[in-house]
Write an enzyme that holds these catalytic residues in place. Structure first.
Site, short mmCIF file in Angstrom:
data_model
loop_
_atom_site.label_atom_id
_atom_site.label_comp_id
_atom_site.label_asym_id
_atom_site.label_seq_id
_atom_site.Cartn_x
_atom_site.Cartn_y
_atom_site.Cartn_z
N TYR A 92 2.55 7.79 14.67
CA TYR A 92 3.42 8.93 14.95
C TYR A 92 2.95 10.14 14.16
CZ TYR A 92 7.32 11.88 15.94
OH TYR A 92 8.07 12.93 16.38
N GLN B 298 2.71 20.97 -3.72
CA GLN B 298 3.73 19.98 -3.39
C GLN B 298 5.02 20.67 -2.96
OE1 GLN B 298 2.79 16.83 -3.33
NE2 GLN B 298 4.68 16.64 -2.17
N HIS C 28 5.81 21.75 0.65
CA HIS C 28 6.02 20.76 1.73
C HIS C 28 7.42 20.86 2.32
CE1 HIS C 28 2.59 18.32 2.54
NE2 HIS C 28 2.34 18.10 1.27
N GLU D 204 4.73 9.58 -6.29
CA GLU D 204 3.82 9.41 -5.15
C GLU D 204 2.41 9.90 -5.54
OE1 GLU D 204 4.70 12.07 -1.98
OE2 GLU D 204 3.42 11.05 -0.52
N HIS D 205 2.33 11.16 -5.97
CA HIS D 205 1.06 11.73 -6.44
C HIS D 205 1.14 11.93 -7.95
CE1 HIS D 205 1.58 13.35 -2.27
NE2 HIS D 205 0.32 12.99 -2.16
N ASP E 46 -5.28 14.90 0.05
CA ASP E 46 -4.50 15.11 1.28
C ASP E 46 -5.40 15.22 2.50
OD1 ASP E 46 -2.10 15.12 -0.05
OD2 ASP E 46 -2.05 17.29 -0.32
N GLU F 180 11.35 -34.46 -2.84
CA GLU F 180 12.15 -33.49 -2.08
C GLU F 180 12.92 -34.16 -0.93
OE1 GLU F 180 9.86 -30.02 -1.04
OE2 GLU F 180 9.33 -29.58 -3.13
N HIS G 19 7.57 -35.72 5.96
CA HIS G 19 6.42 -35.07 5.30
C HIS G 19 5.55 -36.14 4.64
CE1 HIS G 19 8.68 -31.40 5.90
NE2 HIS G 19 7.72 -30.69 5.37
#
Lengths: 435, 435
Positions: free
Chosen positions: B126, B255, B258, B322-323, B356, B410, B415
């Site tokens: 997207y 930044q 944005h 993030e950065h 970027d 178990e 098994h």
């Protein structure tokens, strides 16, 4: 098991035959949200009270003491300890082989890009209770956590915790064992309390309470991440005329005994084998302690007769099974074409149970078709990847103008300016040097 | 930016100062669910109608034709094409270096365990619309998809799609470009329609409609997986007296521009630098086309004066940006102690904008503190890991008894039986051979 001829089914019937039953949500959303809210507000006191009312267990403290761990460990038989050691060694070997190496790459002269790996700091493991002590779950969740380098590894299991679970947790280096189960355990690990460490990520299977709690805390940024979505366990077996019907039946049953909602599918081009497997299923079912569970699971299970192994592979790829067992004359030959399975078991001498316990692979696998996009649990799930870059002046000169133009195209002036200022300074330095 | 002395803050004030603002959910749940339902029921017709009403765009078809792609590509300048080529080459080089090698490990003699990697078959990308054509987003999402080997890569972007986006998608090998935006694009990729391929996983950023739609489809097993949770973009800069205040200010602004919800934090032991950065911010702000957005973002932004770089590292690790930009005398020396960042930029010549666009690292990164547990986007996100095991008879003999005992512990008889049957058959074969 019901035997269906794949090629007589319409497309729609084929799709329906491979469709899993709807997940029982149990309408737990509100109840689980209520438990989580109680834990966040009440801390330890709420946890002790919830354990009293929901687990019918009276404990003043939540964390096992070292004395309790030692005492429990002494009660575990030497024979079981040896089996645990053997399994641990294999699981460690295979997960250690997954330790990543950082990637260092000069993409252009002077442009250094790196991919590094770090452990997730704090992780929480959930081990269900009940009649069967899930020793294998402790190993599968704790061993990669330790190898990955997680700083703190805690474990919750509902009371009373079986001695073997306590022993194994200790052996695998778990830092703290809490006698806590259900949604309250997940809430405690996600948000912390006076006693319980808040963790970054929660791993492990559980009932609908646990699953719903994991779903809720993972949707909250203040909660915790989780390993993967949950669903009932399942196996698909591809077998040809060469397969041993007893082995195939045993493998199908070892899945069916997990729960009445377990999914079991056999795909074979050989009708004779399908019939022999049904006979063997009846014989073996009679001997099982969990026969009633397995019988119920088999009611929803199906054998598909296909035209050849190529079609068997297609059916498996469409279904995307958690476990895929291949018992054919040359099972490895099919491997390159097999897609969308959590773990694959090749050949007559590789029952699913070896992977469940001791071959070394992890038994925590994506179910319910999630193997199309999710991975089998591994060391990578206990680490995070992040990138690093460092440019020399020459590197910035080389790619700077492209960055400026791309930033301008995206109308991000400040992005461009961060480069332009630096290029101007480099230019000035060069001029000054030449002067 | 507001300057705060970190060491005069109480623990609570410190925690509040690092707390991100609550995410604007926008109360879109019901509206998005409605759009998704319309798309699932109405297919192409519903998509065309939604595009007409929501995007005010009239189109009879959803997919761009090759003629449209060619025409758009011709309108892109050669200069921009060259910049895209340069960026693509670096992104390809760094992501190609991430191609994994299968792991083959014999954990015990005769016990062969393997970790394999496969591309996720179908992926959907997207790319948001709006005034700025996000050419870089196309590269960051499509290049690793192609390198990972995904069979089908489709891209949705709202009309009118900018020429540069179309050109870049073509260059990056995207198989189909759809003029579709918002929740309807996510729904179309998650569930498919007559024209749109249903994909297994959806990647890419978006507004609250897109984010909410991604959340909803990823919670449905019949929907699609998604790349990572979304949040506003953010940067934390660690700088010392050695840093260039103009560079720091430019990075903070790149930044801040944005969006008004962007988070910008400077951490420095040097009060003089903090003051100089504030002066530089004022100067640079005046020149920006998106000055108003940046100015708003800066209102919520903070400079922390800390005692030394060790404390700066601690603050950054707690915030989990993030950065993370490190402009100090020896920035690489801090790297081993830096945790919980999506991507790290070292030194004066490495502005965030290089990452970027063109250094080669991916710009799709975990925001909002998710870098504690989530990874920066990489080739691994377009593949799935699965395990394979194959035992020889000797391998099964070696680990079989341990598996039997663990299964019995178990209480999983079937098994155990899957192993016991095979061991008995091996025993019989041995006896027959000896006879």
């Amino acid at each position: 098991m019901k035997i269906l001829d794949w090629n007589t089914l319409t497309d729609l019937e084929q799709a329906q035959a491979l469709r899993r039953p709807a997940l029982a949500q149990g309408g737990r959303e509100a109840q689980v949200a209520d438990i989580i809210a109680k834990v966040r507000q009440g801390g330890d006191a709420a946890l002790i009270e919830l354990t009293r009312t929901l687990d019918k267990a009276e404990r003043d403290t939540l964390q096992l003491t070292q004395a309790e761990i030692d005492a429990a460990s002494e009660r575990v038989s030497d024979e079981l300890k040896a089996a645990i050691d053997l399994a641990m060694a294999n699981i460690e070997t295979f997960h250690r082989a997954q330790l990543p190496t950082p990637i260092v790459q000069e993409t252009s002269p002077g442009v250094h890009c790196e991919l590094h790996f770090q452990p997730i700091e704090k992780v929480g493991l959930y081990v269900p209770g009940g009649t069967a002590p899930l020793v294998s779950t402790v190993m599968m969740l704790a061993i990669p956590a330790r190898l990955a380098g997680c700083e703190r590894v805690v474990l919750c299991s509902p009371p009373p915790i079986n001695d073997a679970i306590i022993y194994t947790a200790g052996r695998c280096g778990v830092d703290a064992i809490y006698t806590l189960g259900g949604a309250q355990a997940v809430a405690a690990m996600a948000y912390g309390s006076e006693t319980i460490t808040k963790v970054d990520k929660i791993f492990g299977p559980g009932n609908t309470w646990v699953t719903e709690a994991k779903r809720q805390v993972s949707g909250d940024v203040d909660g915790a991440a989780i390993d993967m979505p949950a669903g009932p366990s399942e196996v698909l077996v591809i077998a040809d005329a060469d397969a041993d019907a007893d082995f195939v039946a045993a493998d199908l049953l070892s899945q069916a005994e997990h729960g009445t909602d377990s999914q079991v599918i056999l795909v074979t081009p050989c009708t004779a084998l399908a019939d022999k497997v049904n006979v063997a299923l009846d014989q073996q079912l009679a001997q099982l302690s969990r026969a009633e569970i397995a019988r119920q699971a088999l009611l929803e299970s199906r054998t598909f007769i296909c035209s050849d192994l190529a079609q068997a592979v297609q059916i498996s790829n469409t279904y995307a099974p958690e476990h895929l067992i291949v018992q054919t004359a040359d099972s490895r030959a099919l491997l390159p074409r097999l897609k969308n399975a959590g773990s694959i078991f090749l050949g007559a001498w590789t029952p699913e149970s070896v992977g469940d316990y001791a071959s070394g692979t992890n038994h925590t696998l994506p179910t319910y078709g999630y193997s199309r996009t999710y991975s089998s649990l591994g060391l990578a799930d206990y680490q995070r990847r992040f990138t690093v870059q460092e440019l020399t002046p020459a590197g910035l000169r080389a790619i700077g103008p492209a960055v400026e133009l791309l930033a301008a195209t995206e109308t991000l002036d400040a992005h461009k300016n961060a480069v332009s200022l630096r290029l101007a300074k480099l230019e000035k330095q060069t001029v000054e040097k030449q002067a």
